[in-house]
Motif scaffolding. Structure first.
Motif, PDB file in Angstrom:
ATOM      1  N   LEU A 149       0.834  -1.197   0.000  1.00  0.00           N
ATOM      2  CA  LEU A 149       0.000   0.000   0.000  1.00  0.00           C
ATOM      3  C   LEU A 149       0.876   1.256   0.000  1.00  0.00           C
ATOM      4  O   LEU A 149       0.584   2.227  -0.710  1.00  0.00           O
ATOM      5  N   PHE A 150       1.963   1.224   0.747  1.00  0.00           N
ATOM      6  CA  PHE A 150       2.887   2.358   0.759  1.00  0.00           C
ATOM      7  C   PHE A 150       3.515   2.553  -0.614  1.00  0.00           C
ATOM      8  O   PHE A 150       3.660   3.682  -1.092  1.00  0.00           O
ATOM      9  N   ARG A 151       3.881   1.460  -1.249  1.00  0.00           N
ATOM     10  CA  ARG A 151       4.543   1.559  -2.553  1.00  0.00           C
ATOM     11  C   ARG A 151       3.608   2.200  -3.581  1.00  0.00           C
ATOM     12  O   ARG A 151       4.017   3.048  -4.376  1.00  0.00           O
ATOM     13  N   LEU A 152       2.334   1.796  -3.550  1.00  0.00           N
ATOM     14  CA  LEU A 152       1.359   2.369  -4.483  1.00  0.00           C
ATOM     15  C   LEU A 152       1.107   3.849  -4.187  1.00  0.00           C
ATOM     16  O   LEU A 152       1.060   4.672  -5.111  1.00  0.00           O
ATOM     17  N   ALA A 153       0.935   4.195  -2.914  1.00  0.00           N
ATOM     18  CA  ALA A 153       0.700   5.590  -2.555  1.00  0.00           C
ATOM     19  C   ALA A 153       1.928   6.442  -2.863  1.00  0.00           C
ATOM     20  O   ALA A 153       1.811   7.591  -3.316  1.00  0.00           O
ATOM     21  N   ASP A 154       3.117   5.891  -2.631  1.00  0.00           N
ATOM     22  CA  ASP A 154       4.354   6.598  -2.957  1.00  0.00           C
ATOM     23  C   ASP A 154       4.451   6.878  -4.449  1.00  0.00           C
ATOM     24  O   ASP A 154       4.842   7.968  -4.876  1.00  0.00           O
ATOM     25  N   ALA A 155       4.128   5.869  -5.253  1.00  0.00           N
ATOM     26  CA  ALA A 155       4.201   6.044  -6.703  1.00  0.00           C
ATOM     27  C   ALA A 155       3.226   7.126  -7.159  1.00  0.00           C
ATOM     28  O   ALA A 155       3.553   7.959  -8.016  1.00  0.00           O
ATOM     29  N   ALA A 156       2.028   7.127  -6.582  1.00  0.00           N
ATOM     30  CA  ALA A 156       1.043   8.150  -6.929  1.00  0.00           C
ATOM     31  C   ALA A 156       1.537   9.535  -6.508  1.00  0.00           C
ATOM     32  O   ALA A 156       1.408  10.519  -7.256  1.00  0.00           O
ATOM     33  N   GLN A 157       2.117   9.625  -5.327  1.00  0.00           N
ATOM     34  CA  GLN A 157       2.641  10.903  -4.846  1.00  0.00           C
ATOM     35  C   GLN A 157       3.814  11.361  -5.705  1.00  0.00           C
ATOM     36  O   GLN A 157       3.958  12.555  -5.999  1.00  0.00           O
ATOM     37  N   TYR A 158       4.651  10.428  -6.113  1.00  0.00           N
ATOM     38  CA  TYR A 158       5.798  10.731  -6.971  1.00  0.00           C
ATOM     39  C   TYR A 158       5.329  11.338  -8.291  1.00  0.00           C
ATOM     40  O   TYR A 158       5.886  12.315  -8.776  1.00  0.00           O
ATOM     41  N   LYS A 159       4.263  10.781  -8.832  1.00  0.00           N
ATOM     42  CA  LYS A 159       3.701  11.293 -10.086  1.00  0.00           C
ATOM     43  C   LYS A 159       3.104  12.690  -9.877  1.00  0.00           C
ATOM     44  O   LYS A 159       3.271  13.577 -10.718  1.00  0.00           O
ATOM     45  N   ALA A 160       2.416  12.884  -8.748  1.00  0.00           N
ATOM     46  CA  ALA A 160       1.851  14.201  -8.451  1.00  0.00           C
ATOM     47  C   ALA A 160       2.957  15.241  -8.301  1.00  0.00           C
ATOM     48  O   ALA A 160       2.828  16.382  -8.761  1.00  0.00           O
ATOM     49  N   LYS A 161       4.056  14.844  -7.675  1.00  0.00           N
ATOM     50  CA  LYS A 161       5.188  15.755  -7.464  1.00  0.00           C
ATOM     51  C   LYS A 161       5.808  16.145  -8.803  1.00  0.00           C
ATOM     52  O   LYS A 161       6.076  17.324  -9.062  1.00  0.00           O
ATOM     53  N   ALA A 162       6.027  15.143  -9.657  1.00  0.00           N
ATOM     54  CA  ALA A 162       6.661  15.398 -10.946  1.00  0.00           C
ATOM     55  C   ALA A 162       5.799  16.290 -11.828  1.00  0.00           C
ATOM     56  O   ALA A 162       6.302  17.121 -12.586  1.00  0.00           O
ATOM     57  N   ALA A 163       4.480  16.123 -11.741  1.00  0.00           N
ATOM     58  CA  ALA A 163       3.558  16.896 -12.577  1.00  0.00           C
ATOM     59  C   ALA A 163       3.170  18.223 -11.939  1.00  0.00           C
ATOM     60  O   ALA A 163       2.398  18.986 -12.529  1.00  0.00           O
ATOM     61  N   ARG A 164       3.677  18.490 -10.726  1.00  0.00           N
ATOM     62  CA  ARG A 164       3.301  19.683  -9.967  1.00  0.00           C
ATOM     63  C   ARG A 164       1.778  19.805  -9.879  1.00  0.00           C
ATOM     64  O   ARG A 164       1.201  20.889 -10.042  1.00  0.00           O
ATOM     65  N   SER A 165       1.140  18.681  -9.622  1.00  0.00           N
ATOM     66  CA  SER A 165      -0.319  18.626  -9.590  1.00  0.00           C
ATOM     67  C   SER A 165      -0.867  19.295  -8.333  1.00  0.00           C
ATOM     68  O   SER A 165      -0.360  19.087  -7.226  1.00  0.00           O
ATOM     69  N   GLY A 166      -1.903  20.082  -8.524  1.00  0.00           N
ATOM     70  CA  GLY A 166      -2.566  20.709  -7.392  1.00  0.00           C
ATOM     71  C   GLY A 166      -3.638  19.834  -6.791  1.00  0.00           C
ATOM     72  O   GLY A 166      -4.306  20.232  -5.837  1.00  0.00           O
ATOM     73  N   LYS A 167      -3.813  18.624  -7.344  1.00  0.00           N
ATOM     74  CA  LYS A 167      -4.787  17.667  -6.832  1.00  0.00           C
ATOM     75  C   LYS A 167      -4.089  16.334  -6.582  1.00  0.00           C
ATOM     76  O   LYS A 167      -3.026  16.066  -7.157  1.00  0.00           O
ATOM     77  N   PRO A 168      -4.676  15.482  -5.759  1.00  0.00           N
ATOM     78  CA  PRO A 168      -4.039  14.182  -5.507  1.00  0.00           C
ATOM     79  C   PRO A 168      -4.087  13.280  -6.729  1.00  0.00           C
ATOM     80  O   PRO A 168      -5.021  13.349  -7.537  1.00  0.00           O
ATOM     81  N   VAL A 169      -3.075  12.459  -6.848  1.00  0.00           N
ATOM     82  CA  VAL A 169      -3.063  11.396  -7.860  1.00  0.00           C
ATOM     83  C   VAL A 169      -3.463  10.108  -7.163  1.00  0.00           C
ATOM     84  O   VAL A 169      -2.976   9.808  -6.070  1.00  0.00           O
TER      85      VAL A 169
END
Length: 369
Positions: free
Chosen positions: A319-339
């Motif tokens: 679960l951590f690995r999946l949430a981390d990957a989603a957060q990593y994508k949000a960080k890279a895209a400078r997303s203002g919403k959760p991934v």
């Protein structure tokens, strides 16, 4: 009860309090031990809440009457109804005396005597519990109407018992504080990584047994290094504290959610029960509020929930690995919403890919499972 019997009773009370695992068990052991030692039919332990000017009953033990609960939710008595407490605190002890118990009987004046008559009790002994040099509360032991009336020897013994109870309460308070610190981040007051691991393991056991939805929101606070470098670490700490408050506020949208700081600029929410849509809504609110902070540059959020199509989750690492990957994508895209893992189809392959090299800022926790 002779001297040997009373000595055994004191030892037994101390041992019972030492064996207690919770504050409730501790005060119950204190009341029961005192009742048995004093040959009473009923005992109670109450705490003095100075800020509210009242004695709050923590436990009622023994033969209870109508309206007396073992662990009352809000049984309390204004201190001004019991002037002897004020007399003890401000006159007897202040004048150089020590804490000493006293006896009340049903045929006497005042509120305690009225209480004895109302509940069919004949006498009671009241012993102040003194902790760290201050009155903490009281130990109360009663006997039924028609039974032997407490005397001066009993009040002397009750004074000793109250001192033992005070020592037990002090020890349990220290243990509770140690337990709290072991699972708390000292800067923000949120839970720490140890608490998260424990809660997640228990949550996934529940998920496997009854299908409860378990969700993890991983947050990376943007701009902390810049704040530390330009404004100083005190302002960086302020940003962490303020974001921690925002995280706690948004976590309250999810009943029973755990808000935590994992370390550095990383935070998370653990939710058990609410559906994935509710978790996404809370995370969206979190992103909006974090962007409005006057320090930092918002937050990057990733979500992994068993309520979304993410495949089997066999451990908290997954679960951590999946949430981390989603957060990593949000960080890279400078997303203002959760991934959200599973809703964003790129997250699962990213989570299952080999770990990034050392040049990458983040290494996903755990391994693919």
């Amino acid at each position: 009860m002779g001297v040997d019997g009373r000595l055994r009773a004191v030892v037994g009370l101390a041992q019972a309090m030492a064996a207690a695992h919770t504050p409730s068990e501790s005060v119950r052991a204190a009341a029961r031990g005192a009742r048995l030692a004093m040959d009473g039919s009923f005992a109670a332990v109450s705490a003095w809440e100075r800020e509210r000017g009242r004695l709050r009953v923590l436990v009622n033990e023994g033969e209870r009457t109508a309206g007396e609960e073992e662990f009352p939710s809000d049984e309390s008595y204004p201190v001004h109804d019991f002037p002897e407490i004020t007399e003890f605190l401000h006159e007897r002890w202040a004048g150089g005396g020590g804490p000493h118990a006293w006896v009340e009987t049903a045929d006497g004046p005042g509120n305690r005597a009225a209480g004895l008559r109302r509940r069919g009790r004949g006498s009671c002994v009241v012993a102040p519990i003194v902790l760290h040099g201050r009155a903490w509360g009281e130990l109360y032991v009663a006997r039924p109407a028609g039974g032997p009336v407490f005397d001066e020897d009993d009040s002397e013994f009750a004074t000793v018992l109250a001192a033992v109870v005070a020592a037990g309460i002090a020890q349990n308070e220290r243990l509770e504080e140690a337990r709290r610190l072991a699972f708390t981040d000292p800067l923000t007051g949120l839970a720490n990584r140890r608490a998260v691991d424990m809660v997640l393991d228990e949550a996934l056991e529940r998920h496997r047994s009854d299908g409860s939805v378990v969700s993890l929101v991983v947050c990376d606070l943007n701009g902390l290094k810049k704040v530390n470098d330009t404004l100083g670490h005190a302002m960086g700490d302020r940003l962490l504290e303020r974001f921690g408050s925002v995280l706690s506020l948004c976590g309250a949208m999810l009943p029973g959610a755990l808000a935590a700081r994992l370390g550095g600029d990383e935070f998370c929410l653990v939710s058990v029960g609410p559906g994935a849509d509710a978790v996404v809504a809370a995370a969206e609110q979190l992103c909006t509020r974090a962007a409005d902070l006057d320090l930092g540059e918002g937050v990057a959020c990733g979500i992994a929930s068993t309520g979304d199509p993410i495949g089997p989750v066999k451990s908290s690492r997954r679960l951590f690995r999946l949430a981390d990957a989603a957060q990593y994508k949000a960080k890279a895209a400078r997303s203002g919403k959760p991934v959200v893992a599973g809703r964003d189809t790129a997250v699962l392959p990213l989570a299952d890919a080999p770990q990034p090299g050392s040049s990458e800022r983040r290494r996903f926790r755990g391994r693919a499972e």
